[in-house]
Design a protein around this motif. Structure first.
Motif, PDB file in Angstrom:
ATOM      1  N   ALA A 126      19.334 -33.505  22.820  1.00  0.00           N
ATOM      2  CA  ALA A 126      20.580 -33.875  23.049  1.00  0.00           C
ATOM      3  C   ALA A 126      20.723 -35.141  24.374  1.00  0.00           C
ATOM      4  O   ALA A 126      21.314 -35.874  24.898  1.00  0.00           O
ATOM      5  N   ARG A 128      36.096 -27.940  27.372  1.00  0.00           N
ATOM      6  CA  ARG A 128      35.248 -29.567  27.563  1.00  0.00           C
ATOM      7  C   ARG A 128      34.046 -29.402  28.725  1.00  0.00           C
ATOM      8  O   ARG A 128      33.259 -29.819  28.404  1.00  0.00           O
ATOM      9  N   MET A 146      28.206 -38.636  27.905  1.00  0.00           N
ATOM     10  CA  MET A 146      26.398 -37.712  26.912  1.00  0.00           C
ATOM     11  C   MET A 146      26.711 -37.727  25.814  1.00  0.00           C
ATOM     12  O   MET A 146      28.080 -36.809  25.706  1.00  0.00           O
ATOM     13  N   GLY A 147      26.319 -37.806  24.700  1.00  0.00           N
ATOM     14  CA  GLY A 147      26.606 -37.226  23.494  1.00  0.00           C
ATOM     15  C   GLY A 147      26.492 -35.266  23.795  1.00  0.00           C
ATOM     16  O   GLY A 147      27.494 -35.040  22.974  1.00  0.00           O
ATOM     17  N   SER A 148      25.936 -34.733  25.304  1.00  0.00           N
ATOM     18  CA  SER A 148      25.677 -33.443  24.860  1.00  0.00           C
ATOM     19  C   SER A 148      27.483 -33.411  25.184  1.00  0.00           C
ATOM     20  O   SER A 148      27.718 -31.392  25.073  1.00  0.00           O
ATOM     21  N   TYR A 155      29.963 -34.153  23.177  1.00  0.00           N
ATOM     22  CA  TYR A 155      30.602 -33.653  22.129  1.00  0.00           C
ATOM     23  C   TYR A 155      30.573 -32.934  21.287  1.00  0.00           C
ATOM     24  O   TYR A 155      31.483 -32.421  20.802  1.00  0.00           O
ATOM     25  N   ALA A 156      29.178 -32.685  20.469  1.00  0.00           N
ATOM     26  CA  ALA A 156      29.006 -31.620  19.580  1.00  0.00           C
ATOM     27  C   ALA A 156      29.810 -30.165  20.091  1.00  0.00           C
ATOM     28  O   ALA A 156      30.830 -30.061  18.657  1.00  0.00           O
ATOM     29  N   PRO A 157      30.240 -29.546  21.140  1.00  0.00           N
ATOM     30  CA  PRO A 157      31.218 -28.766  21.314  1.00  0.00           C
ATOM     31  C   PRO A 157      32.092 -28.912  21.152  1.00  0.00           C
ATOM     32  O   PRO A 157      32.917 -27.536  20.835  1.00  0.00           O
ATOM     33  N   ILE A 216      33.432 -30.072  18.473  1.00  0.00           N
ATOM     34  CA  ILE A 216      33.735 -30.696  16.835  1.00  0.00           C
ATOM     35  C   ILE A 216      34.605 -29.484  15.842  1.00  0.00           C
ATOM     36  O   ILE A 216      35.065 -29.957  15.128  1.00  0.00           O
ATOM     37  N   ASN A 217      33.820 -28.322  16.292  1.00  0.00           N
ATOM     38  CA  ASN A 217      34.145 -27.126  15.938  1.00  0.00           C
ATOM     39  C   ASN A 217      35.959 -26.762  16.561  1.00  0.00           C
ATOM     40  O   ASN A 217      36.632 -26.375  15.791  1.00  0.00           O
ATOM     41  N   VAL A 218      36.607 -27.204  17.775  1.00  0.00           N
ATOM     42  CA  VAL A 218      37.636 -27.353  18.039  1.00  0.00           C
ATOM     43  C   VAL A 218      38.458 -27.961  17.480  1.00  0.00           C
ATOM     44  O   VAL A 218      39.724 -27.595  16.958  1.00  0.00           O
TER      45      VAL A 218
END
Lengths: 450, 450
Positions: A155, A276, A287-289, A291-293, A295-297
């Motif tokens: 990432a 978050r 940073m992109g990092s 955002y990924a976590p 998505i599931n929420v």
């Protein structure tokens, strides 16, 4: 002489990172040379900086230096970053007729980030080749990268969100680009990626927008979203700084960002079991990092028929952000005054440019109290019960202002009267910001693209 | 009949997620059909599952089902994931002589993740085309992706680290691949990426390793590192699940992972102002987003001449991980017993496969107490002062076991006597694991590649 001195001070302010480096060099020099000689050189350097800047950064002329230096602060380059790129090196390869992208039928129907314009901007960085390479505008095309590229594994990536607006006078404007550039460089430093001269990037970006200017929607219901992105492309699997990187920008005509109900308001899932950002992390960097976590929420919110996630922090369930936005609350405080509050920049919060602009405008208006402070869910419930919570809304470049009408929290629905106010503050704010962005009101924040 | 029942139970254990789905379907069926008819169908389905599995997953034969189902648990697919891919669909496109990669001169000189083998494995997922597509082995080649691909903006990416070892008998083995597959699917679910059948991926991967088998080093000082990777490639800028994805694997011959001093031990920076993971986050999932924020902290360690970062958590400065490894401490506890301790899987810790294997072996040995429990820096200092701290080491696939000899904490150097023990536990562990991995000792954890 006084005028000259004044220009010098402004210049120093604009270029403080260069000057700090120069002063450090000067201090070293002093051990070999006399102080007088060093001072002479410093004056010459200041003059040189001034001339160069005036010549090659026309955009900065319309920017007030006090805004240029607003938070986030400009970063100082690491000594080993190597050569910078410059706007006047820009190469342009225009799209052939076959490479042109299909244009949307109606600007109002645009879905966020699905369609892109004909061209893109690319600037490669290779430490082994001395640093930043020549910037290039090319047709919109796929990127080619090694399957071991660091961006795909660790990432090593960051981005910005900006917009170009077609004003009532037909001119195209961007909004406080210096802020995005400073924030982007802060994120680069935090990610082990090379920093760059923000104003040089803005020069390249302005050219890109000019070339694709017919893509800037002719309506105030839409705009051209700008996505500057910086990725680490070293083809090696060590978790380390990237010696090769790609800084690029793509453009996408956009309507409104969020699905909302017919009233235009959004409903939120507030689940304290997800966090978050946290102290010692990177919640204050784009940073992109980050955002990924989420998505599931967001999927869990969708499944409950809720449109966004309200991010809480800690045992007291402090409100931090909403979806990808900053959050504001307008309420009647314990002294009976109207107050606008937003969480402080304590490391958990993205330093939003819309957030900063709203704070500045509201403080200038002086019609209610404006606070950067922590507030939590129990406080929200209390204010709600006492009829003192007036409005709750998210803010960000993509959505501008997004009113909130419901929060699902601890198996309970909290109905927020944001849409029921007679003269809502969030509407006043939206109007003030769009008036600037669409050129109805002249303002140094709105930078015209030549 | 008893034997048949026993096989059935084992089969149920291996395929519980399929069975759960089937039972759910059965329950639905029951409203239309008689219970007896449903039971008949269930028995038929069980038989079908068993036959299919035996036929198409030869690797699983060498795995003991109790290990196959060890933590992390297999995930259940979301109902909308669509069609799966299967190992028997694999297509192979071999490299032409011009596409072959340069081979390293000496296996011992290999730098981690810099050289790659001749081929790679690729499996695309497109929801619009029904789900997972046919797996394909191709020459090692660049990936081509849209500049808006989600992986480049929102870190929609996750990976695994595995190794292929050339045994003393010349056979190539991989180590507990089921664990990597389960962990990878858990990360996929957390990232809004499609899940897949782990054993089918292992079949494809085994074929890839067979094709590039000459790249598996002929020494116990090196191995072939395997990097399965899953990325979201939707060319749209919404922060959301990815409807297109690429699951791929690349192979890299590797020596030892970390730079260490001449003794083979590493020194650590323990700075409580940085946090790797936090409750409500994704520290227990091998997602790319856990790594980018660590790079700058690693740079700070490098600048102080320290080799790795010791990640602390919370006010008490709990030890969590070291670099990209789990951490173990061997010490004399308050009862005067020797004890091996590692932090528990509380959401802050990656469920390491080496970690799990060490716990299982040490518990089997029964020579000292084995604990999963929290321990903090004050405790480390106390044990050290009292001469009761014997060893501290990191563990992971890349390094296996990495002894620690110094921690820089609160402006102080703590010297750890890991390398000064007469018969160090970390050496016993290393030997036991390499004996299994290099086929000196037969063990169900080591799966031979046919």
């Amino acid at each position: 002489m006084t005028t000259k001195m004044a220009i010098g001070a402004k210049d120093i302010f604009r270029n403080q990172h260069r000057l700090i480096r120069f002063i450090e060099q000067s201090i070293r020099l002093c051990s070999n040379q006399s102080l007088k000689a060093a001072q002479q050189q410093q004056q010459q350097q200041q003059q040189l900086n001034k001339t160069q800047l005036d010549a090659d950064f026309s955009i900065s002329k319309s920017l007030n230096s006090e805004h240029w230096n607003a938070v986030p602060e400009p970063v100082e380059h690491d000594p080993d970053v190597g050569q910078q790129f410059y706007g006047n090196q820009l190469m342009v390869r225009l799209a052939s007729p076959q490479q042109l992208q299909p244009k949307p039928d109606r600007d109002e129907d645009l879905i966020f980030g699905k369609q892109f314009t004909d061209h893109m901007l690319k600037i490669y960085y290779h430490k082994s080749l001395g640093g930043w390479q020549r910037p290039e505008i090319t047709p919109l095309e796929n990127l080619v990268m090694h399957p071991a590229a660091k961006v795909l594994h660790y990432a090593v990536e960051l981005f910005e969100g900006m917009k170009a607006y077609r004003g009532v006078d037909g001119k195209i404007r961007i909004f406080r680009p210096n802020m995005n550039m400073n924030r982007m460089n802060l994120a680069a430093k935090r990610s082990g990626l090379p920093t760059f001269e923000g104003k040089e990037f803005i020069k390249c970006l302005s050219r890109l927008i000019s070339i694709d200017s017919e893509w800037v929607p002719h309506t105030q219901a839409a705009s051209l979203y700008i996505r500057p992105t910086l990725i680490g492309i070293d083809p090696t699997l060590g978790v380390a700084s990237s010696d090769s990187a790609l800084l690029y920008a793509i453009l996408s005509p956009v309507g409104s960002y969020f699905k909302s109900d017919s009233s235009g308001a959004v409903s939120l899932l507030a689940d304290p079991s997800y966090t978050r950002a946290w102290p010692g992390g990177v919640g204050n960097r784009k940073m992109g990092s980050n955002y990924a976590p989420t998505i599931n929420v967001q999927k869990k919110a969708d499944a409950k028929g809720l449109q966004q996630v309200l991010w809480l922090y800690g045992e007291n369930h402090d409100l931090t952000e909403v979806g990808t936005m900053n959050i504001f609350m307008f309420f009647i405080n314990d002294k009976g005054e109207k107050e606008l509050i937003t969480p402080p920049l304590n490391g958990l919060i993205l330093p939003g440019i819309t957030r900063d602009s709203i704070l500045a405008l509201a403080r200038q208006w002086g019609q209610f109290k404006v606070t950067e402070g922590t507030f939590n869910m129990p406080r929200v419930c209390e204010l709600l019960n006492q009829g003192r919570l007036l409005e709750l809304f998210g803010t960000g470049t993509a959505c501008l202002v997004s009113p909130i009408n419901r929060i699902h929290y601890m198996n309970q629905d909290l109905y927020i009267p944001t849409m029921e106010q007679e003269k809502p503050v969030h509407e006043t704010i939206r109007t003030a910001l769009t008036d600037i962005q669409y050129g109805k009101v002249p303002h140094p924040w709105a930078v015209v693209i030549e």
